[in-house]
Design a protein around this motif. Sequence first.
Motif, short mmCIF file in Angstrom:
data_model
loop_
_atom_site.label_atom_id
_atom_site.label_comp_id
_atom_site.label_asym_id
_atom_site.label_seq_id
_atom_site.Cartn_x
_atom_site.Cartn_y
_atom_site.Cartn_z
N ILE A 75 0.85 -1.19 0.00
CA ILE A 75 0.00 0.00 0.00
C ILE A 75 0.88 1.23 0.00
CG2 ILE A 75 -1.72 1.35 1.29
CD1 ILE A 75 -2.87 -1.21 2.34
N ARG A 76 0.51 2.17 -0.82
CA ARG A 76 1.16 3.48 -0.84
C ARG A 76 0.10 4.55 -0.59
NH1 ARG A 76 5.77 3.47 -5.59
NH2 ARG A 76 6.85 1.60 -4.85
N TYR A 77 0.58 5.71 -0.17
CA TYR A 77 -0.31 6.82 0.19
C TYR A 77 0.02 8.06 -0.63
CZ TYR A 77 -2.24 4.18 4.01
OH TYR A 77 -2.90 3.23 4.74
N LEU A 78 -1.04 8.75 -1.00
CA LEU A 78 -0.96 9.97 -1.78
C LEU A 78 -1.92 10.96 -1.13
CD1 LEU A 78 0.34 10.90 -4.53
CD2 LEU A 78 -1.82 10.23 -5.60
N THR A 79 -1.47 12.20 -0.94
CA THR A 79 -2.38 13.18 -0.36
C THR A 79 -3.38 13.64 -1.42
OG1 THR A 79 -1.00 15.10 -0.88
CG2 THR A 79 -0.62 13.99 1.26
N ARG A 80 -4.54 14.04 -0.97
CA ARG A 80 -5.58 14.51 -1.89
C ARG A 80 -5.06 15.68 -2.73
NH1 ARG A 80 -9.91 12.40 -2.29
NH2 ARG A 80 -9.85 11.43 -0.24
N GLU A 81 -4.24 16.51 -2.14
CA GLU A 81 -3.65 17.65 -2.85
C GLU A 81 -2.80 17.18 -4.04
OE1 GLU A 81 -0.28 20.24 -1.16
OE2 GLU A 81 -2.13 21.28 -0.61
#
Length: 145
Positions: A75-81
Motif C-alpha cells: 500500500i502506498r499513500y498519496l495526499t488529496r492535494e
Amino acid sequence: MEYYYSANEATALAQFRAGEDVEMGWFGNWLSMIRAATAEGRRFTRVRVVSLPLSDYSRFGIFCSGYTGEAGEEIRYLTREQATDLPNYDYWLFDSRKLVRVHLTDDGHFLGGEVITDPATVVEHSYWRDAAWHHAVRRDDFAHS
C-alpha cells in the motif's frame, strides 16, 4: 471517499478511536485472501488517497495496512492535494483487464460495484493507477512521517 462504512470493522474502529487494543478477528478472511493471492505470485497493491490532517478513519486504515502488508499487500499513500489529476472515485483493477468502479453513498455506504471491461476505459484507469503509484509514498514511510 475518506470513509467506508463497514459493520464488520465498527467494533475495531471504536476500539482504535478509544486507544484500546484492537481485536482483529474480523479481518482474518481478508488477510487469508491476500496471503493466498500473493502465494500464487499475484501482486496485491493499492494507493490510498487521503486528506491532511488525517481523519481517525484514515489513521485506522494505516493501522490495518500494517496487517495487510505483513500478508503481502503493498500500500502506498498519496495526499488529496497530490491527486488532483486522478478520478474523484474509487476503483479496483483486476489483472489490468477488468475495472470495478465503486459506488458509495455520501456517508460511505457501499451501493455496489460497476464492472467495466471496455479496453480503452481499463487502459485509462491503469494509467491513473500507475501515475498514482509512481507519486505515492510507501505505507511504512507515510506512517512514520
